[in-house]
Design a protein around this motif. Structure first.
Motif, PDB file in Angstrom:
ATOM      1  N   GLY A 211      15.314  77.201 -10.841  1.00 39.33           N
ATOM      2  CA  GLY A 211      15.013  78.147  -9.774  1.00 39.33           C
ATOM      3  C   GLY A 211      13.648  78.779  -9.949  1.00 39.33           C
ATOM      4  N   ALA A 212      13.303  79.143 -11.190  1.00 36.66           N
ATOM      5  CA  ALA A 212      12.002  79.751 -11.464  1.00 36.66           C
ATOM      6  C   ALA A 212      10.882  78.736 -11.256  1.00 36.66           C
ATOM      7  N   ILE A 213      11.129  77.481 -11.642  1.00 35.81           N
ATOM      8  CA  ILE A 213      10.121  76.429 -11.436  1.00 35.81           C
ATOM      9  C   ILE A 213       9.872  76.227  -9.946  1.00 35.81           C
ATOM     10  N   LEU A 214      10.944  76.133  -9.178  1.00 38.93           N
ATOM     11  CA  LEU A 214      10.810  75.974  -7.726  1.00 38.93           C
ATOM     12  C   LEU A 214      10.073  77.165  -7.127  1.00 38.93           C
ATOM     13  N   SER A 215      10.410  78.369  -7.611  1.00 35.92           N
ATOM     14  CA  SER A 215       9.779  79.586  -7.110  1.00 35.92           C
ATOM     15  C   SER A 215       8.280  79.595  -7.395  1.00 35.92           C
ATOM     16  N   VAL A 216       7.898  79.245  -8.628  1.00 34.90           N
ATOM     17  CA  VAL A 216       6.471  79.284  -8.972  1.00 34.90           C
ATOM     18  C   VAL A 216       5.708  78.225  -8.193  1.00 34.90           C
ATOM     19  N   PHE A 217       6.340  77.075  -7.913  1.00 40.95           N
ATOM     20  CA  PHE A 217       5.692  76.057  -7.076  1.00 40.95           C
ATOM     21  C   PHE A 217       5.408  76.609  -5.678  1.00 40.95           C
ATOM     22  N   GLY A 222       1.708  78.830  -1.702  1.00 45.06           N
ATOM     23  CA  GLY A 222       1.333  79.952  -0.841  1.00 45.06           C
ATOM     24  C   GLY A 222      -0.036  80.491  -1.190  1.00 45.06           C
ATOM     25  N   SER A 223      -0.303  80.626  -2.488  1.00 49.02           N
ATOM     26  CA  SER A 223      -1.601  81.141  -2.928  1.00 49.02           C
ATOM     27  C   SER A 223      -2.723  80.173  -2.565  1.00 49.02           C
ATOM     28  N   PHE A 224      -2.468  78.886  -2.765  1.00 47.82           N
ATOM     29  CA  PHE A 224      -3.479  77.867  -2.443  1.00 47.82           C
ATOM     30  C   PHE A 224      -3.776  77.867  -0.940  1.00 47.82           C
ATOM     31  N   SER A 225      -2.726  77.980  -0.136  1.00 49.37           N
ATOM     32  CA  SER A 225      -2.908  78.018   1.323  1.00 49.37           C
ATOM     33  C   SER A 225      -3.721  79.237   1.735  1.00 49.37           C
ATOM     34  N   TYR A 226      -3.428  80.371   1.113  1.00 46.38           N
ATOM     35  CA  TYR A 226      -4.161  81.606   1.416  1.00 46.38           C
ATOM     36  C   TYR A 226      -5.638  81.441   1.084  1.00 46.38           C
ATOM     37  N   LEU A 227      -5.942  80.844  -0.077  1.00 46.65           N
ATOM     38  CA  LEU A 227      -7.336  80.662  -0.484  1.00 46.65           C
ATOM     39  C   LEU A 227      -8.065  79.721   0.471  1.00 46.65           C
ATOM     40  N   ILE A 228      -7.364  78.692   0.941  1.00 41.34           N
ATOM     41  CA  ILE A 228      -7.978  77.767   1.900  1.00 41.34           C
ATOM     42  C   ILE A 228      -8.303  78.490   3.204  1.00 41.34           C
ATOM     43  N   ILE A 229      -7.316  79.224   3.738  1.00 42.56           N
ATOM     44  CA  ILE A 229      -7.527  79.960   4.997  1.00 42.56           C
ATOM     45  C   ILE A 229      -8.679  80.942   4.844  1.00 42.56           C
ATOM     46  N   LYS A 230      -8.683  81.620   3.704  1.00 40.96           N
ATOM     47  CA  LYS A 230      -9.708  82.645   3.466  1.00 40.96           C
ATOM     48  C   LYS A 230     -11.101  82.030   3.405  1.00 40.96           C
ATOM     49  N   LYS A 231     -11.261  80.936   2.680  1.00 35.74           N
ATOM     50  CA  LYS A 231     -12.586  80.350   2.508  1.00 35.74           C
ATOM     51  C   LYS A 231     -13.049  79.597   3.750  1.00 35.74           C
ATOM     52  N   ILE A 232     -12.097  79.035   4.513  1.00 36.11           N
ATOM     53  CA  ILE A 232     -12.461  78.435   5.801  1.00 36.11           C
ATOM     54  C   ILE A 232     -12.973  79.526   6.734  1.00 36.11           C
ATOM     55  N   HIS A 233     -12.292  80.670   6.687  1.00 37.15           N
ATOM     56  CA  HIS A 233     -12.715  81.810   7.510  1.00 37.15           C
ATOM     57  C   HIS A 233     -14.107  82.277   7.104  1.00 37.15           C
ATOM     58  N   ASP A 234     -14.377  82.223   5.776  1.00 37.49           N
ATOM     59  CA  ASP A 234     -15.692  82.650   5.274  1.00 37.49           C
ATOM     60  C   ASP A 234     -16.729  81.534   5.344  1.00 37.49           C
ATOM     61  N   LYS A 235     -16.288  80.318   5.754  1.00 37.08           N
ATOM     62  CA  LYS A 235     -17.167  79.154   5.842  1.00 37.08           C
ATOM     63  C   LYS A 235     -17.803  78.835   4.484  1.00 37.08           C
ATOM     64  N   LYS A 236     -16.943  78.777   3.436  1.00 37.70           N
ATOM     65  CA  LYS A 236     -17.409  78.463   2.078  1.00 37.70           C
ATOM     66  C   LYS A 236     -16.534  77.346   1.503  1.00 37.70           C
ATOM     67  N   PRO A 237     -16.767  76.097   1.941  1.00 39.42           N
ATOM     68  CA  PRO A 237     -15.904  74.987   1.509  1.00 39.42           C
ATOM     69  C   PRO A 237     -15.975  74.716   0.006  1.00 39.42           C
TER      70      PRO A 237
END
Length: 697
Positions: A211-217, A222-237
């Motif tokens: 359960g903890a392994i699934l949770s951390v995945f 979620g964190s990776f998706s957030y960073l992608i959205i954030k940097k696309i918004h900032d136009k910093k690929p």
């Protein structure tokens, strides 16, 4: 300001409270928290400069108000519980947690930015220490070549590997915040990177908690998706690639290391463990699905009042009775959403989880209002941390674990401060009319809480002795000490066995059967669903030669919970005393369908030998003699001899052999040989009789 940081840190380190001899570290943590609440609230209420602002902060602490309502509703529903005393115990353990929201909220927001930054900085340090207490013993065992998979040795400060795994998962988002914070210096990022990698290794390779392994995945995605959205918004690929590598490289490293370790040590790896989640056919998954179904059924039956807080374990005994053996009961649903709903009804569910869902909504709203800029980072990572708690709630029972509830309190109180500073929901402060009665209630509760927590802690220290000696069947503690142990509050042990029943068992093992009976009767009322008290009541009556009473209680225990060696044996012994060969055979046939353990056959032979003596049935003798070659159970062996030769001849053979041994030890070999030979004439199935006669000659 210094006092605020000091007290906030004292609340955060609750997980490092040692068990101090208790069977359950939670009791120590609750006791610690009760005393800490007294100290902090005394400091705030007697301090003229802080008292007014502290009282004002209560009116805007919506989280406290929700938890207060949950506390009061739990009190209202407790009279309808199977065991009201157990409800009060759980309410007592919850009370210091909801009271703690008052000083934490005040200290956290007295200087909002400074104290919030302090907590955000201290959590990664604490989780780093938690991880160290897991990894150091593990690496020591690797060096010594004595690693044990999922050993309790690697549970760190929590005492349980599953708690340790989820505690780490919930706190990792605060490590990620420092990892991606532009204002953090190089050294902080490096340390954060190592804490993150070590945390993943602990969860994936050491704890192996699915359960903890699934949770951390999920949190990493979620964190990776957030960073992608954030940097696309900032136009910093390019930053997307850099941050993605920082987040994902430790994961790939740990998964690869786990894979090669699995091959080298011939153990399962991460892929093997996660495969079981696809089919849900392993024992653990099937068990949880069964618990979930039972909880849903209970909710449908009692949607408003529930079964009473803290009483699910008692309710589960009745619902899960076909799967229980050796008094191992389903203490929790393994889903706090269902368990809290089943115990406290729909209002209790809304009062407890409502503010958590509200905090999630507020955080999401703030992140979108800030348009994913850098200032939104802390809100997102707090959101991830709360999500980790909700994952744990879906798979386990963090409500019963102060270390995890305390972390949740801090996360939601962060949000409470953000909401108050922006008033996003347009919530009006609580009227001053309610503040005074709330303070009076808290002032009354705190000393009661300390008193109750001390009794619960003391009982858990005593339960450590009771469990150890009961499980090892080695009752060495003086009975006068046992009778002084707590059995009024709490009434039930952590296994739901009544503490008064434990006292009765100790009395029985001291041959004090008459004195034990009142304790078993008391235990029967305290937990009517687990028939251990009935079983020992029957055994006590049997030893007092009250065979009818013995049959009544032993039959009841066996009928309720047949898959139990004690219930089966005591019932068969009582039937043997009643000379009821028909029921003995029926009970044996029923037990054979339930269990294939050796004791089933052995108990049957012992019981039947007491009824038939020298039986006329050659088929029964033949089957019994086959068991003579298979079993090492001395009671079963004696039962086989009685079936062949009768009680008198079996006993005479044993006595003659004992006299032979005495002469042999004295060097009188001729006399010894005569008695050994005499023993063989009484019982020619006992090979040592012949061997010893030969040795004597």
């Amino acid at each position: 300001m210094k006092f605020a940081k000091f007290f906030l840190t004292l609340y955060l380190v609750i997980g490092f409270t040692p068990n101090l001899g208790a069977s359950d570290v939670n009791s120590t943590q609750v006791f610690y928290l009760s005393i800490l609440n007294f100290v902090t609230l005394f400091y705030l209420l007697v301090n003229n400069q802080r008292r007014k602002t502290f009282l004002q902060s209560i009116g805007t602490n919506y989280y406290f108000i929700f938890l207060l309502l949950f506390f009061l509703w739990s009190l209202i529903t407790s009279p309808f519980a199977i065991n009201q005393n157990e409800s009060i115990r759980v309410i007592t353990e919850f009370a210091p947690l909801f009271i703690a929201t008052l000083p934490i909220n005040y200290f956290l927001h007295s200087t909002l930015k400074i104290n919030t930054r302090w907590i955000i900085n201290i959590i990664p340090i604490l989780v780093g220490l938690e991880i160290a207490t897991v990894i150091i013993p593990y690496f020591n065992d690797i060096i010594e070549g004595s690693v044990i998979s999922r050993s309790a040795k690697y549970s760190g400060v929590t005492g349980n590997i599953n708690i340790a795994a989820f505690s780490i998962v919930m706190k990792l988002p605060f490590v990620w915040f420092h990892l991606f914070n532009k204002k953090a210096n190089f050294y902080i990022r490096v340390v954060s990177f190592f804490i993150y990698t070590a945390g993943l290794y602990s969860v994936i390779s050491i704890h192996e908690t699915r359960g903890a392994i699934l949770s951390v995945f999920v949190l990493i995605i979620g964190s990776f998706s957030y960073l992608i959205i954030k940097k696309i918004h900032d136009k910093k690929p390019l930053l997307i690639l850099k941050n993605g590598l920082i987040l994902l490289l430790p994961l790939f490293f740990v998964i690869s290391l786990d894979y090669f370790q699995g091959i080298e040590n011939q153990q399962t790896n991460l892929l093997d463990r996660m495969e079981t989640l696809q089919t849900l056919e392993d024992g653990s998954s099937q068990e949880r699905l069964r618990f979930y179904g039972q909880a849903v059924s209970s909710i449908m039956n009692k949607p408003f009042l529930g079964v009473g807080i803290g009483n699910w374990a008692l309710e589960a005994i009745e619902r899960d009775i076909d799967y229980i053996s050796n008094y191992v009961v389903a203490y929790h649903v393994h889903n706090d959403f269902l368990e809290i709903f089943a115990e406290t009804g729909i209002l209790g569910f809304l009062f407890f989880f409502g503010p958590i869902f509200l905090a999630v909504y507020i955080l999401i709203r703030i992140i979108f209002l800030k348009k994913f800029d850098d200032s939104a980072d802390i809100y997102f990572f707090i959101l991830l941390s709360i999500t980790g708690y909700l994952f744990d709630s879906f798979l386990n029972f963090p409500f019963s674990r102060p270390i995890q509830v305390m972390h949740l309190l801090f996360c939601v109180l962060f949000v409470n401060g953000f909401q108050n500073s922006r008033n996003l929901l347009k919530i009006k402060p609580l009227s001053n009319i309610f503040i005074k009665p709330i303070i009076i209630l808290i002032i009354v509760l705190i000393p009661l809480n300390i008193y109750a927590a001390e009794r619960i802690y003391k009982s858990n220290v005593e339960q450590y002795v009771l469990f150890g000696q009961f499980n090892s069947n080695n009752f060495v503690e003086p009975i006068e000490n046992i009778l002084k142990y707590e059995d009024e509050f709490p009434e039930l042990s952590g296994t739901t066995i009544p503490l008064s029943t434990f006292k009765g068992i100790f009395l029985v093992n001291n041959d004090k059967f008459e004195e034990a009976i009142p304790y078993f009767r008391k235990g029967l009322k305290q937990n009517p669903n687990l028939p251990i008290s009935e079983a020992y009541l029957g055994w006590s009556h049997y030893n007092l030669n009250k065979i009818d009473s013995a049959l009544y209680y032993n039959k009841k225990a066996f009928d309720i919970l047949p898959n139990n060696a004690i219930h089966y044996a005591y019932y068969m012994i009582a039937l043997s005393a009643k000379k009821d060969s028909t029921l003995i055979t029926e009970t044996y046939n029923k037990m054979k369908e339930i269990s294939s353990e050796e004791y089933v056959e052995n108990v049957y032979l012992v019981a039947l030998s007491g009824v038939l003596g020298k039986t006329e049935s050659q088929e029964l003798i033949s089957n019994a003699n086959k068991r003579l070659l298979e079993t090492k159970d001395p009671n079963a062996i004696r039962g086989i001899y009685v079936l062949n030769f009768g009680e008198e001849r079996t006993s005479n053979g044993h006595k003659a052999h004992e006299l032979g041994i005495q002469f042999f030890e004295q060097g009188q070999y001729e006399n010894a040989a005569k008695f050994f030979e005499q023993a063989t004439k009484f019982n020619d199935l006992e090979a040592p009789y012949f061997e010893n006669a030969g040795n004597a000659y």
